[in-house]
Design a protein around this motif. Structure first.
Motif, mmCIF file in Angstrom:
data_model
loop_
_atom_site.group_PDB
_atom_site.id
_atom_site.type_symbol
_atom_site.label_atom_id
_atom_site.label_comp_id
_atom_site.label_asym_id
_atom_site.label_seq_id
_atom_site.Cartn_x
_atom_site.Cartn_y
_atom_site.Cartn_z
ATOM 1 N N LEU A 1 0.791 -1.225 0.000
ATOM 2 C CA LEU A 1 0.000 0.000 0.000
ATOM 3 C C LEU A 1 0.826 1.280 0.000
ATOM 4 C CD1 LEU A 1 -2.218 -2.133 0.964
ATOM 5 C CD2 LEU A 1 -3.385 -0.120 1.836
ATOM 6 N N ALA B 1 -8.387 -1.564 0.959
ATOM 7 C CA ALA B 1 -6.939 -1.772 0.866
ATOM 8 C C ALA B 1 -6.592 -2.582 -0.377
ATOM 9 C CB ALA B 1 -6.439 -2.488 2.121
ATOM 10 N N TYR C 1 -7.001 -0.357 -3.441
ATOM 11 C CA TYR C 1 -5.899 0.589 -3.588
ATOM 12 C C TYR C 1 -4.640 -0.107 -4.088
ATOM 13 C CZ TYR C 1 -2.362 4.054 -2.584
ATOM 14 O OH TYR C 1 -1.324 4.928 -2.712
ATOM 15 N N ALA C 2 -4.365 -1.291 -3.562
ATOM 16 C CA ALA C 2 -3.169 -2.016 -3.979
ATOM 17 C C ALA C 2 -3.221 -2.365 -5.461
ATOM 18 C CB ALA C 2 -3.007 -3.292 -3.151
ATOM 19 N N THR D 1 -6.998 7.720 0.396
ATOM 20 C CA THR D 1 -5.803 6.892 0.245
ATOM 21 C C THR D 1 -4.710 7.237 1.257
ATOM 22 O OG1 THR D 1 -4.986 8.407 -1.464
ATOM 23 C CG2 THR D 1 -6.257 6.496 -2.194
ATOM 24 N N GLN E 1 -3.188 4.535 3.902
ATOM 25 C CA GLN E 1 -1.764 4.214 4.001
ATOM 26 C C GLN E 1 -1.255 4.368 5.432
ATOM 27 O OE1 GLN E 1 -0.387 6.906 0.901
ATOM 28 N NE2 GLN E 1 0.171 5.157 -0.379
#
Length: 286
Positions: free
Chosen positions: A32, A167, A170-171, A184, A188
């Motif tokens: 991340l 998560a 986003y990854a 985001t 993180q």
């Protein structure tokens, strides 16, 4: 001979679960933030010393001492993220340099505060279990159970909760996740804090099995990175599998080869696996 091998196998699983929980922090942070956080070893060391201090010096019961250490390390992780890591996200080299620098700083601070004298909490849960002629220390069995529960609990949270799905999103695609309203930056930060808290938990439980000194984290984070690469960066359950494979290979290898080369066994196994599967055992084949 068979009992010796079985005993070393079980010890490998116990030690490997410690590798696995630090490897989990490595893979979450890298997935991340794009940072390979070598400072997780230093956070592990801080967790060990915080647990020892709360338990042995302040007289807290062991379990509250571990929880207190985890919270303290998580707060330190948050402060480090706000002060340093948030400026290195997505930059592998800068993040790596910052994390390595933090190792030196934390080790120097602990060394100045507590000297090099080893500290010991191995009397927390005395006694051993006798299973089929094998002798297993109760504390190691309990610690292994906690590590397994935490790793599987993390996997459940990542696959069954909104935060976990965010998560994963986003990854896979940071831009799309941001367009869908995921904060985001906050995500993180949560991952960095959780990863440092995991390392603190690992250190707190480590202190109940082995003596501690300011340098313990360096060796374990290297093993954790090996385990994460062996499993394939990004695999949560793979982090546990990689850690156990590494721990077992080291312990079984020490039966047949000199223990002085113990650290090499895992590296040889890692290289052999990567030659066949460059993405790791549980990584994407593509």
């Amino acid at each position: 001979m068979s009992q010796l091998i079985i005993g070393q196998l079980l010890n490998g699983v116990i030690v490997g679960s410690l590798y696995g929980i630090i490897a989990l922090g490595v893979t979450l942070t890298f997935g991340l933030t794009g940072i390979v956080n070598f400072a997780l070893g230093a956070f592990m060391m801080l967790g060990a010393y915080a647990t020892w201090y709360l338990y042995d010096v302040l007289g807290w019961p062991y379990v509250p001492a571990v929880f207190g250490a985890v919270i303290a390390v998580g707060i330190i992780g948050y402060l480090c993220d706000r002060a340093l890591f948030q400026f290195t996200r997505g930059n592998l080299v800068n993040g790596l340099l910052v994390s390595i620098g933090m190792i030196s700083v934390f080790e120097a601070l602990v060394l100045a505060a507590f000297t090099t004298t080893p500290r010991d909490l191995t009397y927390v849960l005395p006694g051993a279990l006798h299973v089929g002629g094998l002798i297993l220390p109760k504390i190691k069995v309990a610690v292994c159970g906690v590590f397994l529960a935490v790793i599987f609990g993390t996997y459940f949270a990542l696959t069954r909760t909104w935060l976990g799905r965010a998560a994963f999103s986003y990854a896979q695609n940071p831009e799309a996740a941001a367009l869908m309203g995921i904060r985001t930056g906050r995500l993180q930060t949560i991952v960095v804090v959780y990863s440092t808290a995991l390392a603190g938990l690992g250190g707190g439980l480590y202190a109940s099995m082995y003596s501690i000194d300011p340098t313990i984290g360096s060796g374990y984070v290297l093993k954790a990175v090996e385990a994460a690469i062996l499993a394939g960066i990004g695999s949560v359950i793979g982090a546990l599998g990689g850690g156990i494979i590494l721990g077992v290979s080291e312990n079984i290898g020490s039966v047949f080869l000199p223990s002085a080369f113990r650290d090499a066994y895992g590296l040889v196994f890692l290289i052999a696996i990567l030659l066949v599967r460059p993405s790791g055992l549980f990584g994407d084949r593509s």
